[in-house]
Write a protein that holds these residues in place. Structure first.
Motif, PDB file in Angstrom:
ATOM      1  N   LEU A   1      -7.209   2.816  -8.986  1.00  0.00           N
ATOM      2  CA  LEU A   1      -6.892   1.139  -8.792  1.00  0.00           C
ATOM      3  C   LEU A   1      -6.367   0.064  -9.471  1.00  0.00           C
TER       4      LEU A   1
ATOM      5  N   PHE B   1       1.095  -1.018  -0.215  1.00  0.00           N
ATOM      6  CA  PHE B   1      -0.416  -0.097   0.230  1.00  0.00           C
ATOM      7  C   PHE B   1       0.496   1.361   0.048  1.00  0.00           C
TER       8      PHE B   1
ATOM      9  N   MET C   1     -17.211   5.401  12.052  1.00  0.00           N
ATOM     10  CA  MET C   1     -16.696   3.890  11.829  1.00  0.00           C
ATOM     11  C   MET C   1     -16.930   3.141  13.068  1.00  0.00           C
TER      12      MET C   1
ATOM     13  N   HIS D   1      -2.669   6.212  -1.409  1.00  0.00           N
ATOM     14  CA  HIS D   1      -3.100   6.175  -3.019  1.00  0.00           C
ATOM     15  C   HIS D   1      -3.958   7.154  -3.355  1.00  0.00           C
TER      16      HIS D   1
END
Ligand code: HEM
Length: 385
Positions: free
Chosen positions: A135, A91, A270, A335
């Protein structure tokens, strides 16, 4: 009302009690609203667990459509750290020069294409395409694979008619099963092969665990990135001087990106599940009940952010929690930040101004709180330099 204004529905509750309450499919959620309290609870995984039954920490809860655990997101320390170590390096690849160069080619081509159009719908014709194409770099799979992902639409679990669409989720699950099967018989140099070769505590990751990582990677980076891209375009349409400012002072880009992400907070909250009876902001939380870390509210906390309801592109200190905080902070942030950097760099190089032709808000219904998180549709025209 201006399209780029995103109000803070949590202000009153945050100032009065620090807690918001909402129901979610008969499984209530006590929402923690203050910045300090959100960060403290995010650290306290012993009291507020991510490792509940799969889907329960997500709001709306996905327990009815998902039995596979998302990894490392639905795992608590110390096991969480072992899983995270397996994927952390992968990542970080967005920081590599080649990755950034390829991302730049993708985004420039898209911007050049829409610059030729009289108008275009940002979410489907631009943000979804951009997100899916980008992606392919994170997965290290052929660019053409983006076409399949684009065909899934903006959310992998939600559809027009249903906030949680089991049939749609199955499309993703079947796709992942197929890719893992292909990779195990003929491994490439992609994310699938990395996962199937990975070991945690001396044991190979099972297909089910690999699937858990992949579902998360597809779902976590989808509407979050789409909203960050779309909302930024609406913002620059209505603030042409900000676009000019960045054109003149591109060194401000990293600071501006953090500020846009803080302001839009693409992931509202979350959840966690309490492991024992506790108290938050003088609110009793029972064992096995749900709390949430409300990133969107924490990011407007006036005790931390001066002019919290304004976009201050050169904001100096910006301890926002839009990418989470502590143990589970966003793995895809590298990203996402690169996507935003390349997008803004391309906009300031090629787009003089943006006109909004039509806009329909996407409002999240969180009981007492209605929050604009982005757009259902946004039609604009890009004007060439
Ligand atoms: C975790 C937000 C993009 C993958 C998180 C968390 C937040 C967040 C708030 C913390 C969740 C928690 O504490 O329970 C965002 C935002 C994004 C974004 C605002 C875009 C602007 C992405 C992308 C990917 C991704 C592009 C991957 C393609 C993940 C993963 C985790 C995570 C794997 C779990 C990390 C862990 O449990 O250790 N994200 N995200 N995210 N995100 Fe993102």
């Amino acid at each position: 009302m201006k399209e780029s204004i995103f109000t803070d529905p949590f202000k009153k509750a945050r100032q009065e009690t620090g807690i918001g309450e909402m129901d979610d499919q008969n499984d209530p959620v006590a929402m923690i609203l203050g910045h300090k309290e959100v960060r403290r609870a995010a650290h306290n995984w012993k009291s507020y667990s991510s490792g509940a039954i799969p889907g329960r920490i997500v709001i709306p809860s996905e327990v009815n459509i998902r039995s596979i655990r998302q990894i490392p997101f639905e795992v608590d320390p110390p096991q969480h750290g072992a899983y995270r170590e397996v994927v952390e390096k992968w990542f970080k690849r967005p920081l590599e020069k080649k990755y950034e160069e390829e991302l730049t080619l993708q985004i420039e081509a898209l911007v050049i294409e829409v610059l030729e159009q009289d108008s275009f719908e940002v979410i489907h014709d631009f943000a979804l395409v951009l997100q899916s194409q980008a992606l392919t770099l994170l997965f290290n799979v052929p660019f053409e694979e983006a076409q399949t992902w684009i065909s899934w639409g903006t959310h992998v679990f939600r559809s027009k008619d249903s906030a949680l669409d089991g049939a749609k989720a199955n499309v993703l699950y079947d796709y992942i099963d197929q890719k893992l099967a292909e990779s195990s018989s003929n491994p490439g140099k992609d994310f699938y092969a990395v996962l199937l070769a990975a070991e945690v505590d001396g044991k190979k990751l099972s297909a089910e665990e690999a699937k858990g990582v992949l579902i998360l990677t597809f779902a976590g980076g989808r509407d979050t990135v789409i909203n960050a891209v779309t909302n930024s375009i609406a913002y620059f349409a209505e603030h042409p001087k900000s676009l000019e400012w960045l054109r003149k002072e591109p060194e401000l880009l990293p600071t501006a990106i953090e500020e846009l992400i803080r302001y839009f907070s693409p992931l509202t909250q979350m959840g966690r599940v309490a492991t024992q009876d506790t108290m938050v902001c003088q609110h009793a939380v029972k064992a096995d009940s749900r709390i949430s870390l409300c990133w969107a509210s924490a990011n407007r906390d006036e005790t931390v952010f001066e002019n919290a309801d304004e976009v201050v592109l050169d904001r100096k200190a910006n301890p926002h929690v839009a990418f989470g905080f502590g143990t589970h902070n966003c793995l895809g942030a590298t990203h996402a930040r690169q996507v935003m950097k390349v997008l803004l760099r391309t906009l300031i190089a090629k787009v003089k101004s943006i006109d909004i032709h039509d806009a329909k808000d996407n409002i999240e219904d969180l009981g007492d709180f209605k929050r604009k998180v982005g757009f259902d549709s946004l039609t604009v025209k890009f004007n060439k330099i």
